[in-house]
Design an enzyme around this catalytic site. Structure first.
Site, mmCIF file in Angstrom:
data_model
loop_
_atom_site.group_PDB
_atom_site.id
_atom_site.type_symbol
_atom_site.label_atom_id
_atom_site.label_comp_id
_atom_site.label_asym_id
_atom_site.label_seq_id
_atom_site.Cartn_x
_atom_site.Cartn_y
_atom_site.Cartn_z
ATOM 1 N N LYS A 106 -2.055 -4.732 10.045
ATOM 2 C CA LYS A 106 -1.059 -5.147 9.043
ATOM 3 C C LYS A 106 -0.305 -6.353 9.567
ATOM 4 O O LYS A 106 0.152 -6.369 10.717
ATOM 5 C CB LYS A 106 -0.065 -3.989 8.807
ATOM 6 C CG LYS A 106 0.996 -4.309 7.781
ATOM 7 C CD LYS A 106 0.506 -4.033 6.376
ATOM 8 C CE LYS A 106 1.383 -4.627 5.294
ATOM 9 N NZ LYS A 106 1.036 -6.031 4.948
ATOM 10 N N GLN A 127 3.354 -8.716 16.194
ATOM 11 C CA GLN A 127 3.332 -7.828 15.024
ATOM 12 C C GLN A 127 3.021 -6.388 15.434
ATOM 13 O O GLN A 127 3.542 -5.435 14.843
ATOM 14 C CB GLN A 127 2.282 -8.333 14.028
ATOM 15 C CG GLN A 127 2.415 -7.758 12.627
ATOM 16 C CD GLN A 127 3.474 -8.466 11.793
ATOM 17 O OE1 GLN A 127 3.515 -9.680 11.758
ATOM 18 N NE2 GLN A 127 4.324 -7.712 11.120
ATOM 19 N N LYS A 130 6.225 -4.954 16.657
ATOM 20 C CA LYS A 130 7.173 -4.882 15.537
ATOM 21 C C LYS A 130 6.826 -3.712 14.619
ATOM 22 O O LYS A 130 7.681 -2.922 14.243
ATOM 23 C CB LYS A 130 7.107 -6.199 14.757
ATOM 24 C CG LYS A 130 8.064 -6.297 13.606
ATOM 25 C CD LYS A 130 7.770 -7.473 12.678
ATOM 26 C CE LYS A 130 7.658 -8.794 13.378
ATOM 27 N NZ LYS A 130 7.660 -9.942 12.437
ATOM 28 N N LYS A 142 -2.540 -10.727 12.149
ATOM 29 C CA LYS A 142 -1.992 -11.949 11.539
ATOM 30 C C LYS A 142 -3.167 -12.832 11.173
ATOM 31 O O LYS A 142 -4.240 -12.745 11.782
ATOM 32 C CB LYS A 142 -1.086 -12.687 12.526
ATOM 33 C CG LYS A 142 -0.087 -13.603 11.868
ATOM 34 C CD LYS A 142 1.162 -12.835 11.444
ATOM 35 C CE LYS A 142 2.118 -13.706 10.694
ATOM 36 N NZ LYS A 142 3.437 -13.051 10.560
ATOM 37 N N GLY A 181 2.435 -12.044 3.135
ATOM 38 C CA GLY A 181 2.843 -13.449 3.259
ATOM 39 C C GLY A 181 3.445 -13.774 4.619
ATOM 40 O O GLY A 181 3.734 -12.906 5.428
ATOM 41 N N ASP A 182 3.608 -15.039 4.848
ATOM 42 C CA ASP A 182 4.328 -15.590 6.007
ATOM 43 C C ASP A 182 4.622 -17.037 5.613
ATOM 44 O O ASP A 182 4.637 -17.362 4.409
ATOM 45 C CB ASP A 182 3.472 -15.486 7.285
ATOM 46 C CG ASP A 182 4.250 -15.852 8.549
ATOM 47 O OD1 ASP A 182 5.066 -15.047 9.003
ATOM 48 O OD2 ASP A 182 4.063 -16.969 9.090
ATOM 49 N N THR A 225 12.932 -9.092 4.480
ATOM 50 C CA THR A 225 13.061 -9.638 5.837
ATOM 51 C C THR A 225 14.487 -10.162 6.042
ATOM 52 O O THR A 225 15.129 -9.882 7.064
ATOM 53 C CB THR A 225 12.036 -10.764 6.075
ATOM 54 O OG1 THR A 225 10.752 -10.281 5.676
ATOM 55 C CG2 THR A 225 11.997 -11.172 7.532
ATOM 56 N N ASN A 256 11.642 -18.104 2.319
ATOM 57 C CA ASN A 256 11.896 -16.710 1.946
ATOM 58 C C ASN A 256 12.933 -16.041 2.843
ATOM 59 O O ASN A 256 13.899 -15.452 2.356
ATOM 60 C CB ASN A 256 10.564 -15.942 1.986
ATOM 61 C CG ASN A 256 10.765 -14.453 1.809
ATOM 62 O OD1 ASN A 256 10.935 -13.711 2.765
ATOM 63 N ND2 ASN A 256 10.800 -14.006 0.567
ATOM 64 N N SER A 394 6.807 -3.724 3.420
ATOM 65 C CA SER A 394 5.370 -3.788 3.132
ATOM 66 C C SER A 394 4.731 -2.415 3.340
ATOM 67 O O SER A 394 3.881 -1.981 2.552
ATOM 68 C CB SER A 394 4.680 -4.792 4.060
ATOM 69 O OG SER A 394 4.815 -6.101 3.573
HETATM 70 N N1 LIG Z 1 8.119 -13.749 5.007
HETATM 71 C C1 LIG Z 1 8.312 -12.657 5.722
HETATM 72 O O1 LIG Z 1 8.388 -11.549 5.192
HETATM 73 C C2 LIG Z 1 8.469 -12.753 7.189
HETATM 74 C C3 LIG Z 1 8.561 -13.947 7.847
HETATM 75 N N2 LIG Z 1 8.831 -13.963 9.182
HETATM 76 C C4 LIG Z 1 8.978 -15.229 9.882
HETATM 77 O O2 LIG Z 1 10.077 -15.941 9.342
HETATM 78 C C5 LIG Z 1 9.866 -17.358 9.484
HETATM 79 C C6 LIG Z 1 9.993 -18.025 8.139
HETATM 80 O O3 LIG Z 1 9.026 -17.479 7.250
HETATM 81 P P1 LIG Z 1 9.169 -17.586 5.671
HETATM 82 O O4 LIG Z 1 10.582 -17.764 5.304
HETATM 83 O O5 LIG Z 1 8.400 -16.457 5.116
HETATM 84 O O6 LIG Z 1 8.349 -18.909 5.385
HETATM 85 P P2 LIG Z 1 8.564 -19.977 4.207
HETATM 86 O O7 LIG Z 1 7.303 -20.728 4.135
HETATM 87 O O8 LIG Z 1 9.073 -19.309 2.997
HETATM 88 O O9 LIG Z 1 9.732 -20.892 4.765
HETATM 89 C C7 LIG Z 1 9.610 -21.512 6.009
HETATM 90 C C8 LIG Z 1 10.792 -22.423 6.207
HETATM 91 O O10 LIG Z 1 10.780 -22.893 7.548
HETATM 92 C C9 LIG Z 1 10.576 -24.313 7.560
HETATM 93 N N3 LIG Z 1 9.592 -24.659 8.596
HETATM 94 C C10 LIG Z 1 8.316 -24.254 8.673
HETATM 95 N N4 LIG Z 1 7.713 -24.779 9.723
HETATM 96 C C11 LIG Z 1 8.636 -25.544 10.324
HETATM 97 C C12 LIG Z 1 8.617 -26.370 11.462
HETATM 98 N N5 LIG Z 1 7.514 -26.494 12.213
HETATM 99 N N6 LIG Z 1 9.760 -27.001 11.798
HETATM 100 C C13 LIG Z 1 10.884 -26.881 11.043
HETATM 101 N N7 LIG Z 1 10.945 -26.117 9.938
HETATM 102 C C14 LIG Z 1 9.841 -25.473 9.596
HETATM 103 C C15 LIG Z 1 10.011 -24.655 6.202
HETATM 104 O O11 LIG Z 1 10.281 -26.021 5.900
HETATM 105 P P3 LIG Z 1 9.177 -26.904 5.135
HETATM 106 O O12 LIG Z 1 9.248 -26.443 3.728
HETATM 107 O O13 LIG Z 1 9.627 -28.299 5.352
HETATM 108 O O14 LIG Z 1 7.864 -26.620 5.795
HETATM 109 C C16 LIG Z 1 10.749 -23.644 5.325
HETATM 110 O O15 LIG Z 1 12.051 -24.064 5.054
HETATM 111 C C17 LIG Z 1 8.516 -17.492 10.182
HETATM 112 O O16 LIG Z 1 8.710 -17.533 11.573
HETATM 113 C C18 LIG Z 1 7.816 -16.177 9.808
HETATM 114 O O17 LIG Z 1 6.795 -15.851 10.714
HETATM 115 C C19 LIG Z 1 9.041 -12.822 9.881
HETATM 116 C C20 LIG Z 1 8.955 -11.618 9.288
HETATM 117 C C21 LIG Z 1 8.554 -11.471 7.912
HETATM 118 O O1 LIG Z 2 4.661 -7.786 5.456
HETATM 119 C C1 LIG Z 2 3.797 -7.952 6.282
HETATM 120 O O2 LIG Z 2 2.746 -7.326 6.312
HETATM 121 C C2 LIG Z 2 3.919 -8.991 7.366
HETATM 122 C C3 LIG Z 2 5.222 -9.652 7.522
HETATM 123 C C4 LIG Z 2 5.086 -10.627 8.636
HETATM 124 O O3 LIG Z 2 4.247 -11.500 8.596
HETATM 125 C C5 LIG Z 2 5.901 -10.502 9.822
HETATM 126 O O4 LIG Z 2 6.531 -9.468 10.013
HETATM 127 O O5 LIG Z 2 5.917 -11.452 10.648
#
Ligand SMILES: NC(=O)C1=CN([C@@H]2O[C@H](COP(=O)(O)OP(=O)(O)OC[C@H]3O[C@@H](n4cnc5c(N)ncnc54)[C@H](OP(=O)(O)O)[C@@H]3O)[C@@H](O)[C@H]2O)C=CC1
Ligand SMILES: O=C(O)CCC(=O)C(=O)O
Length: 462
Positions: A106, A127, A130, A142, A181-182, A225, A256, A394
């Protein structure tokens, strides 16, 4: 043949030795020389679980450490799709199935130009720990692609997602591997992939989470998250009798995790003053309120614009090519990507009087910066604990899909809250030092590790 305290009959495999984290990491570096993020994640975990691991000689006899660090399986494939101009494009697709000792694989899918095996291996490794912390039965995985949705039309994103699924569908299933997603993969992409899976298999199954509310998605999954991150932050603050209300907060990212972190911060009376994208950050000294957040959501989720436009609309500071960590605030929560807080930024945060750092992103803080936080006795929590709310919901989506029912918003939120409380309690249990300081890194790693280790031992050498 002996019956080990944890696990099965493995007496004859190896003479007992102690595990030395530095040796294991060195060995992995030699074997995987071009994977710095993976080595960084492994080395951070091993250095904190070494003592606990060595209390169980049966672990080392079973070479548990290598079996835990090296993924079960890497799937790598070419994704071919056609862009709007009729050009044939290729990208790489991956799925890293790290460990399924406690449940089906997952973890999310990341679509970003920076994606490579090192990044996905670090994310899948993290992961695993976690998911173990969530208390739910989920292994770690992943995946993703070096395809970036940024600047692509909806039709291009759809064709890419469909092409990606034409290979991935062979490797996933409700009891096998359930992606989500991520970065770069949200509800739109999950919907397109789900549609293609259905077309290929003729099956309507819970093979992805984060689905739309109309076709099996859980309530609160989009928020989970960010909300979970703030619930965890509240728990950390409570250990020092500090109230979140009234605190100013530096947030990075505008996707997100950042959006729903900001939403919950506002709801609980805190004042988020920054957010960012990969081009720069905005600083709003009056705070991002609900109306401004609605604008960010529209800008990022619908118009797919840049955060600079917020500064133009509200007349606030925008800093190109920089991160928000040098602004003054009480709390910081990195919600963008890995390694976004370096040692210099950490020193600035401490010097500016920040009391807590809660990670919404995965591994956003480099090891030298973590040391700065811990030396200053800051409340600092690694993402594998504080951002576990996303994968936890999830897991709840998987349960609802299996039972073919849906829980209310209140029910899911209450379960999320309980899970974040449990994770916090486990961090305190395993991370409290003799001087009373809670080392959340150690707490999260040891608690996550022990459950997976016990399951692996019970299942024999496989
Ligand atoms: N979605 C989820 O449920 C989960 C996400 N995460 C983690 O949270 C973080 C954000 O994920 P999420 O919000 O889902 O992703 P999104 O794609 O929704 O948003 C990512 C954000 O981070 C910015 N970003 C991405 N890459 C970079 C970079 N190299 N340098 C600077 N800014 C950057 C993006 O800007 P831009 O639009 O310019 O690329 C955007 O604003 C990640 O580390 C992810 O692994 C952890 C647990 C669960
Ligand atoms: O919801 C999931 O399965 C994964 C979420 C995720 O990518 C994370 O926890 O980093």
């Amino acid at each position: 043949m002996c019956d080990n305290s944890i696990g099965g009959p493995i007496e004859d495999y190896k003479i007992i030795e102690f595990m030395r984290a530095v040796d294991v990491v060195e060995n992995l570096k030699q074997r995987f020389p071009n994977e710095p993020e993976y080595i960084q994640a492994v080395s951070q975990v091993l250095s904190t679980i070494e003592d606990e691991y060595n209390k169980h000689p049966e672990f080392e006899k079973a070479n548990l450490i290598e079996r835990l660090c090296i993924p079960d399986r890497l799937v790598e494939f070419r994704v071919t799709w056609v862009d709007d101009k009729g050009n044939v494009q290729t990208n790489m697709g991956y799925r890293v199935q790290h460990n399924n000792a406690i449940g089906p694989y997952k973890g999310g899918l990341r679509y970003h130009q920076s994606v490579n095996l090192s990044i996905l291996k670090f994310l899948a490794f993290e992961q695993t720990f976690k998911n173990s912390l969530t208390t739910l039965p989920m292994g770690g995985a992943k995946g993703g692609s070096d395809f970036s949705p940024r600047g692509k039309s909806n039709a291009e994103v759809m064709r890419f997602c469909q092409a990606f699924m034409t290979e991935l569908y062979r490797h996933i299933g409700p009891d096998e591997d359930v992606p989500a997603g991520d970065i770069g993969v949200g509800g739109r992409e999950v919907g397109f992939m789900f549609g293609m899976y259905k077309k290929l298999t003729h099956q309507f199954q819970g093979i992805l989470t984060g689905k739309g509310q109309e076709f099996g998605g859980s309530r609160i999954r989009p928020e989970a998250t960010g909300y979970g991150n703030v619930y965890f932050l509240q728990n950390m603050l409570r250990t020092r009798n500090i109230d979140l209300a009234g605190k100013t907060v530096l947030v990075s990212g505008a996707g997100n995790v950042a959006q729903y972190t900001i939403e919950k911060l506002i709801e609980l009376g805190a004042k988020p003053v920054t957010c960012s994208d990969s081009d720069g950050y905005i600083y709003d000294p009056d705070g991002i309120d609900s109306e401004k957040l609605a604008y960010i959501m529209e800008l990022k989720n619908i118009e797919r614009g840049r955060i600079k436009e917020y500064a133009e609309k509200y007349g606030v500071k925008y800093v190109e090519g920089a991160k928000p960590w040098f602004e003054k605030a009480d709390i910081a929560t990195p919600c963008a990507t890995q390694n976004e807080i370096n040692e210099e930024a950490a020193r600035a945060l401490v010097a500016n009087g920040v009391i807590a750092v809660s990670e919404g992103a995965n591994m956003p803080t480099v090891p030298e910066a973590i040391k700065v936080f811990q030396d200053a006795k800051l409340l600092y929590c690694p993402g594998k604990a504080s951002n576990a709310g996303g994968v936890a919901v999830s897991g709840l989506e998987m349960t609802q899909n299996s039972e073919r029912l849906r829980w209310s918003r209140e029910e899911v939120d209450a379960k999320l809250h309980d899970i974040m409380d449990d994770i916090h309690a486990n961090c305190v249990k395993y991370g409290t030092q003799p001087d009373g300081y809670i080392n959340y890194v150690k707490g999260a790693n040891v608690a996550g590790f022990l459950k997976v280790a016990k399951a692996m031992m019970a299942q024999g050498i496989v």
